[in-house]
Scaffold this active site. Structure first.
Site, PDB file in Angstrom:
ATOM      1  N   GLY A  16      -5.249  -2.906  -6.914  1.00 42.90           N
ATOM      2  CA  GLY A  16      -4.479  -2.727  -6.063  1.00 42.90           C
ATOM      3  C   GLY A  16      -3.192  -1.932  -6.248  1.00 42.90           C
ATOM      4  CG  ASP A 136      -4.977  -7.087 -17.891  1.00 40.81           C
ATOM      5  OD1 ASP A 136      -4.965  -6.716 -18.937  1.00 40.81           O
ATOM      6  OD2 ASP A 136      -4.923  -6.596 -16.576  1.00 40.81           O
TER       7      ASP A 136
HETATM    8  N1  ATP Z   1       5.574 -10.112  -8.245  1.00 40.00           N
HETATM    9  C1  ATP Z   1       5.928  -8.998  -8.665  1.00 40.00           C
HETATM   10  N2  ATP Z   1       7.379  -8.552  -8.866  1.00 40.00           N
HETATM   11  C2  ATP Z   1       7.458  -7.304  -9.290  1.00 40.00           C
HETATM   12  N3  ATP Z   1       6.775  -6.531  -9.785  1.00 40.00           N
HETATM   13  C3  ATP Z   1       5.491  -6.870  -9.797  1.00 40.00           C
HETATM   14  C4  ATP Z   1       4.731  -8.133  -9.135  1.00 40.00           C
HETATM   15  N4  ATP Z   1       3.631  -8.268  -9.429  1.00 40.00           N
HETATM   16  C5  ATP Z   1       3.332  -6.794  -9.815  1.00 40.00           C
HETATM   17  N5  ATP Z   1       4.156  -6.180 -10.173  1.00 40.00           N
HETATM   18  C6  ATP Z   1       3.996  -4.922 -11.049  1.00 40.00           C
HETATM   19  O1  ATP Z   1       3.027  -4.194 -10.219  1.00 40.00           O
HETATM   20  C7  ATP Z   1       2.258  -3.731 -11.540  1.00 40.00           C
HETATM   21  C8  ATP Z   1       0.853  -3.956 -10.657  1.00 40.00           C
HETATM   22  O2  ATP Z   1       0.299  -5.228 -10.286  1.00 40.00           O
HETATM   23  P1  ATP Z   1      -1.010  -5.892 -10.938  1.00 40.00           P
HETATM   24  O3  ATP Z   1      -0.792  -5.700 -12.256  1.00 40.00           O
HETATM   25  O4  ATP Z   1      -0.987  -7.170 -10.141  1.00 40.00           O
HETATM   26  O5  ATP Z   1      -2.054  -4.820 -10.135  1.00 40.00           O
HETATM   27  P2  ATP Z   1      -3.306  -4.443 -11.137  1.00 40.00           P
HETATM   28  O6  ATP Z   1      -3.948  -3.679  -9.920  1.00 40.00           O
HETATM   29  O7  ATP Z   1      -3.969  -5.784 -11.178  1.00 40.00           O
HETATM   30  O8  ATP Z   1      -2.837  -3.588 -12.273  1.00 40.00           O
HETATM   31  P3  ATP Z   1      -3.854  -3.431 -13.434  1.00 40.00           P
HETATM   32  O9  ATP Z   1      -5.067  -2.713 -13.075  1.00 40.00           O
HETATM   33  O10 ATP Z   1      -2.855  -2.525 -14.501  1.00 40.00           O
HETATM   34  O11 ATP Z   1      -4.185  -4.760 -14.106  1.00 40.00           O
HETATM   35  C9  ATP Z   1       2.480  -4.748 -12.526  1.00 40.00           C
HETATM   36  O12 ATP Z   1       2.074  -4.215 -13.662  1.00 40.00           O
HETATM   37  C10 ATP Z   1       3.987  -4.838 -12.347  1.00 40.00           C
HETATM   38  O13 ATP Z   1       4.646  -4.115 -13.028  1.00 40.00           O
END
Ligand code: ATP
Length: 337
Positions: A16, A136
């Site tokens: 996302g 992760d």
């Molecule tokens: N609560 C938060 N506060 C500040 N930054 C955040 C928060 N949650 C996520 N982020 C930032 O947003 C980025 C993307 O969020 P997240 O890792 O949850 O998404 P993802 O789609 O699962 O990413 P990936 O495919 O890299 O695992 C994180 O790496 C972090 O740097």
């Protein structure tokens, strides 16, 4: 979602997009993760969403784990998406390392690396004690609030550990490559909390190196080759679980390797710090430190865990040898059987 004013994009990953937003009712700054429907279709998406929410709820209240404030299905697009509203927990460790350290070739001081590691181990230990694996952990998923707070985020790949109850095999394709434990690369389907502590060892090394990753593999095989060339693999075949690994017969596992040269890469790291690093980066999962045990190591005994008064501006002697990544042998030619 009318309660939130979007302020800008923070990050984007496979599951996302994450936005910084303001809660109009309270004025509070929050982070909103909009999960893509493509993260799974129908039931699969529902399960992905529910799993992340369940893990966040199970971890509620821990100071080192990001706090879930609300979870909503997205009414737009026929309800095929979803939002997670979380506390906004600061900048990611990867951004801090890249902008404040790597760009200026400044190493993270050992005391600061220890403080961050203590918080990460506390958060991971709390997850493991609740029967959860994160799966992760990486600098992108560690947030620093600039006031000494350290929080783990992104529970999108988290799941409950079976703890030997014989459930369905886990998928080995978890964890971002540079932080993926050797048993995962070798195809293990019954791994344990050691996959998280391995990732913490990689993060610790990266901190001490001021942002240079320890094992920046370009493919699974290159990754494994870098790990074994740095740490040796003398004791891996004696691990009882080794023969059950689907890829144990790979030519990479039969190649002779020199003993571990981890110490040479971090000559200035204290002996107590090195014990933690080497314990987290044990190739044999059964000899790897657990998060709870690591916290009892002497490295943490004399540190109150408080934020330092201020980070020093002057460059300091690095704990790690310059250019360690470049010193690791090249890409593996061996193709897995
Ligand atoms: N609560 C938060 N506060 C500040 N930054 C955040 C928060 N949650 C996520 N982020 C930032 O947003 C980025 C993307 O969020 P997240 O890792 O949850 O998404 P993802 O789609 O699962 O990413 P990936 O495919 O890299 O695992 C994180 O790496 C972090 O740097």
């Amino acid at each position: 979602m009318e309660h939130y004013e979007r302020l800008g994009k923070i990050g984007e990953g496979t599951s996302g997009v994450v936005y910084k937003a303001r809660d109009r009712r309270t004025g509070e700054t929050v982070a909103i993760k909009r999960l893509r429907a493509g993260a799974g279709i129908g039931d699969a998406f529902d399960e992905t969403f529910r799993r992340e929410v369940r893990c966040l709820e199970a971890c509620r209240g821990h100071p080192c784990l990001v706090e879930l404030l609300a979870a909503h299905r997205d009414p737009a697009g026929g309800g095929t998406g979803a939002f997670l509203v979380m506390e906004h927990a600061g900048r990611s460790l990867s951004e801090v390392m890249r902008q404040d350290y790597l760009a200026e070739r400044r190493p993270f001081p050992e005391a600061e690396a220890r403080r961050v590691m203590r918080r990460l181990l506390e958060g991971v230990s709390a997850m493991h004690s609740r029967g959860l694996l994160h799966r992760d952990l990486k600098p992108d998923n560690v947030l620093l609030d600039g006031r000494g707070g350290v929080k783990i985020c992104d529970f999108g790949l988290s799941r409950a550990a079976d703890n030997g109850t014989g459930g369905a095999p886990y998928t080995p394709g978890v964890a971002t490559l540079w932080y993926r434990a050797p048993e995962l690369i070798l195809g293990s389907g019954d791994y344990d909390a050691g996959v998280d502590t391995w990732a913490l060892g990689c993060i610790m090394a990266e901190l001490l190196a001021g942002g240079a990753p320890l094992f920046p593999g370009r493919s699974e095989m290159d990754q494994l080759n870098r790990v074994f060339d740095t740490l040796g693999m003398q004791d891996m075949p004696s691990w009882p679980g080794f023969v059950r690994l689907p890829r144990a017969g790979s030519p990479l596992c039969r190649r002779g390797r020199p003993p571990s040269r981890l110490r040479e890469l971090f000559p200035a790291l204290s002996a107590a710090g090195f014990d933690v690093l080497a314990g987290l980066l044990a190739c044999r999962p059964d000899r790897r430190l657990t998060a709870a045990d690591a916290l009892h190591y002497p490295w943490f005994a004399d540190a109150a865990g408080a934020a330092p008064e201020a980070l020093p501006d002057q460059p300091r002697a690095s704990c790690c040898a310059v250019g360690f990544a470049a010193g690791v042998a090249g890409v593996a030619e061996a193709i897995l059987a």
